[in-house]
Design a protein around this motif. Sequence first.
Motif, PDB file in Angstrom:
ATOM      1  N   GLU A 206       0.829  -1.211   0.000  1.00 42.94           N
ATOM      2  CA  GLU A 206       0.000   0.000   0.000  1.00 42.94           C
ATOM      3  C   GLU A 206       0.859   1.255   0.000  1.00 42.94           C
ATOM      4  O   GLU A 206       0.394   2.339   0.398  1.00 42.94           O
ATOM      5  CB  GLU A 206      -0.945   0.028   1.213  1.00 42.94           C
TER       6      GLU A 206
ATOM      7  N   CYS B 101      -5.874   3.497  12.125  1.00 45.12           N
ATOM      8  CA  CYS B 101      -6.824   4.313  11.355  1.00 45.12           C
ATOM      9  C   CYS B 101      -6.168   5.388  10.490  1.00 45.12           C
ATOM     10  O   CYS B 101      -6.857   6.074   9.733  1.00 45.12           O
ATOM     11  CB  CYS B 101      -7.828   4.978  12.301  1.00 45.12           C
ATOM     12  N   GLN B 102      -4.843   5.546  10.609  1.00 40.98           N
ATOM     13  CA  GLN B 102      -4.166   6.576   9.816  1.00 40.98           C
ATOM     14  C   GLN B 102      -4.123   6.178   8.342  1.00 40.98           C
ATOM     15  O   GLN B 102      -3.814   5.039   8.003  1.00 40.98           O
ATOM     16  CB  GLN B 102      -2.735   6.785  10.315  1.00 40.98           C
ATOM     17  N   GLU B 103      -4.440   7.131   7.475  1.00 42.71           N
ATOM     18  CA  GLU B 103      -4.358   6.867   6.038  1.00 42.71           C
ATOM     19  C   GLU B 103      -2.906   6.645   5.614  1.00 42.71           C
ATOM     20  O   GLU B 103      -2.620   5.818   4.754  1.00 42.71           O
ATOM     21  CB  GLU B 103      -4.970   8.025   5.240  1.00 42.71           C
ATOM     22  N   ARG B 104      -2.005   7.426   6.221  1.00 41.87           N
ATOM     23  CA  ARG B 104      -0.575   7.242   5.968  1.00 41.87           C
ATOM     24  C   ARG B 104       0.159   7.273   7.306  1.00 41.87           C
ATOM     25  O   ARG B 104      -0.289   7.925   8.248  1.00 41.87           O
ATOM     26  CB  ARG B 104      -0.022   8.329   5.041  1.00 41.87           C
TER      27      ARG B 104
END
Length: 450
Positions: free
Chosen positions: A76, A354-357
Amino acid sequence: MSTTIKASYTVIPAEASPNTPLWLSPSDQVARWSHTSTIYVYKETPNHHAIDTMRDSLSKILVHYYPLAGRLSWIEGHRLQLNCNGKGVVLIEAESTKTLSSYGDFAPSDTVKMDLTPTVDYTQPIEDLPLLLVQLTRFKGTKQGLVIGMAFNHVLGDGLAAIRFINSWAKLCKGDVALDHSEMFPFLDRTVLNSSTRPCFDHPELKPLPLLLGSTNTVAEQKHEKTAVVLKLTNEQVQKLKQKANNGLEESSARPYSTYEVVSAHVWKCATKARGLDDVQPTVVRVSADIRSRLNPPLPRNYFGNALAVALTPTCFARDVLLNPLRYGARKIREAVELLKDDYVRSQLDFIRCQERLDSIRASYLDRGEAKNAPFYGNPNLTIVSWMSMPVYEADFGWGKPVRFGPGAVYPDGKAYIIRSSDGDGSLDVSVHLQMRHMELFMKFFYQDI
């Protein structure tokens, strides 16, 4: 360079191991993907067949610690995957033209790192980087002792996980235990830290820390040259600091401040003074704790992975850290440590998940201490880590226990480690990593203010 590599071996598990990806917990995902360098110093010198015994026992212990023989890869774009592909770990035999005594107290430095710890080539793709490298360095003369330098990729596990592996390997190498002994088997299922809930706390410890007044970023502070020292605290000095912090508590029901709380408060006060911070400069300390026994239900004691959580002290002004008694800082350290209960720790793991990055919260500096797209925890702040409870002096490979243990590289500004001395008399080794321009004053205050 005074050290010559005599031989280098790639060691693979002695038996076939699972060939599968291993799920990484949120705590693993935010660990830096570079290696932690540590050194073990031994006075005794083993015979020249020791490297063969180490190779054989390492191959056998890797059957159980097979993730160590794997490799990382990116998924990802910003998350890591641990591939248990059995590519092996690296064992190096080296020889130095120096003597053991020429390294003094083995304080972390570029020389110690270059001479005594394995070099990791970060120009390689991450898929090719060994996760564990070990270097055995012999010294000039026939009975001059030796150093074992470890480079352990932090994604694999925390300090306790690394120490448990090394101690198990050492026992097997020495012939102390059979392979069916329970201590030899790590708990590898990291999904016990998986969840699908939302965080229920704010988690300032995973957000940018206070900046120096007048600054809008940390670029200038990161450019300053760093250095490290190992400062000895005798048991008498430790007790004197504890007496100072706990003075007046005897008549109340308050729990006395611990060694970690008191020594950390002392380091905070000395660093604040040495840095010459403005009276109204906000400053915090990051603390980290082993969460194996803090979760409900607790993790297995032999959990192999990163079982760490971090917390921040309340934000303080520099003048309050300096002008108040030592117990002020100790109380703030305690408030941070006491946050790390089951609900807070699980919320922190959920926050990370929960962090997108993860770039903004992953500590991914290289071993020279240079920040690489990583959060900065230095001036005006500190990160203080306790290694006091870790059984670091049990690593007896057959030539006696180590007489010294500690970091093998200079880490970023503001890092400090509190380590039990090998003397076993209650004394401590405090490894402090600061900007070079602040270190001389820090050392002066460190002893002057006891």
